[in-house]
Design an enzyme around this catalytic site. Structure first.
Site, mmCIF file in Angstrom:
data_model
loop_
_atom_site.group_PDB
_atom_site.id
_atom_site.type_symbol
_atom_site.label_atom_id
_atom_site.label_comp_id
_atom_site.label_asym_id
_atom_site.label_seq_id
_atom_site.Cartn_x
_atom_site.Cartn_y
_atom_site.Cartn_z
ATOM 1 N N CYS A 109 25.522 16.113 25.013
ATOM 2 C CA CYS A 109 25.875 15.773 23.561
ATOM 3 C C CYS A 109 24.416 16.093 22.926
ATOM 4 O O CYS A 109 23.534 15.392 22.702
ATOM 5 C CB CYS A 109 26.303 14.587 23.155
ATOM 6 S SG CYS A 109 26.329 14.217 21.381
ATOM 7 N N CYS A 112 24.071 13.957 19.046
ATOM 8 C CA CYS A 112 23.809 12.626 19.229
ATOM 9 C C CYS A 112 23.501 12.257 20.614
ATOM 10 O O CYS A 112 22.737 12.867 21.315
ATOM 11 C CB CYS A 112 24.494 11.496 18.435
ATOM 12 S SG CYS A 112 26.470 11.935 18.480
ATOM 13 N N SER A 113 24.566 11.390 21.185
ATOM 14 C CA SER A 113 24.368 11.067 22.571
ATOM 15 C C SER A 113 25.597 10.958 23.211
ATOM 16 O O SER A 113 25.924 9.725 23.785
ATOM 17 C CB SER A 113 23.264 10.044 22.818
ATOM 18 O OG SER A 113 21.880 10.308 22.591
ATOM 19 N N CYS A 114 26.832 11.398 22.819
ATOM 20 C CA CYS A 114 28.141 10.792 23.152
ATOM 21 C C CYS A 114 28.194 10.785 24.439
ATOM 22 O O CYS A 114 27.545 11.988 25.100
ATOM 23 C CB CYS A 114 29.145 11.801 22.555
ATOM 24 S SG CYS A 114 29.273 11.780 20.606
#
Lengths: 209, 227
Positions: A109, A112-114
């Site tokens: 991701c 962000c950090s999905c």
């Protein structure tokens, strides 16, 4: 890297103080309950891990009809194993992408950090760091090499950048030498890294090898 | 916005640092931040995930890179609590200084005044039934828009103005670009779009790479293919 260590320590203490300040204010206001932090540590530190993802993979390796249902509708197939998203679980649409002799998949991701929390627990630090997020879409083969994984040049490399609410899980190839293994034995072999796509499973040495 | 969070394709971050047997939390304060994220939701400060993501991408760019994942959340949470009127920046500063923070410590949070309206979800989850037909079909050639949004968007900079192909249709979903700003869900069709590595990074880039993104219909234009 070691030369960054002192520097990291400093900035972490800055954020730590700031977090402590916010926590104290929210406790005073009654917005946060004193037991909640311990509950988070117990819940996310121990209960939710990559085991759910490994169970899904092991079932797909053991049951061809399940594998097909998983590839067609990941969310429904995970629910068959009682793995559901719930609040923050991010399972509204799970897409499972399958590695093969001609295709390797890797998930990121960049914005962000999905990450599929319900299947893999909380993401590792490297997954959230700028180095991985910036590079894996541009030079995935070089990034995977740093993980010790050499993807042959003639193998297609598919990168999945989780830019909306769809979450991705990589279905690794079943390693040789696992014929006759139970689902539990198979699940124990599957590391988180293989389900993100930065590792593959090595063949197990046969009897007497 | 093309903020510091929009990291895809940037150079200069060095090699990966992979920690073996990493714990879920490295410090207690990280778990506290996690708990405060739930508290913000309950207190009505978050509104929705898109707004939370946008609060994080609005933090001080240097702090974004330095403060690690939970530090970024912390900056976003401070922004949300201040914008909701539940706390003031001054009160947080004062408390942090009483705990030992220097008066000139960098503050990540960037609250806006006046803030966007705080609006929650109209229904559970993010999928929404749409009465309109999807504009694009599987296999269609598309081009992403070049326009950069000043606010929240989920079209990364590296994929703006690029040619791709639709490989999956996902139905209607809440549109983050409006939802993050309290301008309604305005659900849009969502697609997976495949981009050839060479179309993103040029002819000298790694061979055999295809990058997939999940993109909302407003990011996409039809593309005419050369015969």
């Amino acid at each position: 890297m070691s030369h960054d260590h002192d520097h990291d320590h400093e900035t972490l203490s800055g954020a730590a103080l700031r977090a402590e300040a916010l926590e104290a204010l929210l406790l005073e206001k009654g917005v946060l309950d004193p037991s909640e932090v311990d509950a988070v540590i117990a819940n996310y530190g121990e209960r939710v891990g990559p085991l759910n993802g490994a169970r899904v993979v092991a079932r797909a390796w053991s049951d061809e009809a399940y594998r097909q249902r998983l590839l067609a509708d990941g969310t429904a197939a995970a629910a068959e194993l009682d793995i559901v998203g719930g609040p923050g679980g991010q399972m509204e649409r799970l897409v499972v992408v399958e590695n093969s002799s001609t295709v390797h998949n890797v998930v990121v991701c960049t914005l962000c950090s999905c990450y599929p929390w319900a299947l893999l627990g909380l993401p590792p630090r490297w997954y959230k760091d700028p180095a991985y997020r910036s590079r894996v879409v541009r030079e995935p083969r070089a990034v995977l090499r740093e993980f010790g994984l050499e993807v042959p040049a003639d193998k297609a490399l598919k990168v999945w950048d989780s830019s909306a609410e769809v979450r991705y899980l990589v279905l690794p190839e079943r390693p040789e030498g696992t014929e006759g293994f139970s689902e539990e034995q198979l699940a124990a072999l599957v590391p988180r890294e293989a389900m993100i796509g930065v590792a593959v499973l090595k063949a197990l040495a046969g009897e007497g090898a | 916005m093309q903020g510091i969070h929009d990291l895809g394709g940037r150079d200069g971050f060095g090699l990966l640092e992979v920690e073996k047997d990493e714990p879920a939390f490295h410090h207690r304060w990280e778990a506290a931040v996690f708990a405060m994220m739930f508290a913000a939701g309950r207190a009505g400060a978050t509104g929705n995930s898109d707004r939370f993501r946008h609060a994080i991408e609005r933090i001080d760019p240097a702090a974004y890179l330095e403060d690690s994942y939970y530090g970024r959340w912390l900056g976003g949470l401070e922004t949300l609590f201040v914008e909701a009127g539940l706390l003031t920046q001054e009160a947080i500063d004062e408390k942090a200084q009483r705990l030992g923070a220097p008066a000139d410590a960098r503050v990540a949070s960037r609250p806006q005044s006046p803030p966007d309206p705080i609006v929650g979800y109209e229904a559970s989850g993010c999928r929404r039934d749409l009465s309109t037909e999807p504009r694009f079909a599987l296999g269609d050639a598309v081009q992403t828009t070049l326009a950069s949004s000043a606010g929240h968007t989920r079209l990364p900079a590296y994929a703006r103005g690029r040619p791709g192909r639709i490989t999956a249709q996902h139905g209607g979903w809440v549109f983050p670009d409006t939802h993050a700003h309290g301008a309604g869900e305005q659900p849009a069709h969502l697609y997976t779009v495949a981009f050839e590595g060479q179309d993103l990074w040029g002819p000298g880039s790694e061979p055999g790479v295809v990058v997939h993104l999940d993109l909302f219909e407003p990011y996409l234009l039809p593309r005419k293919e050369a015969p």
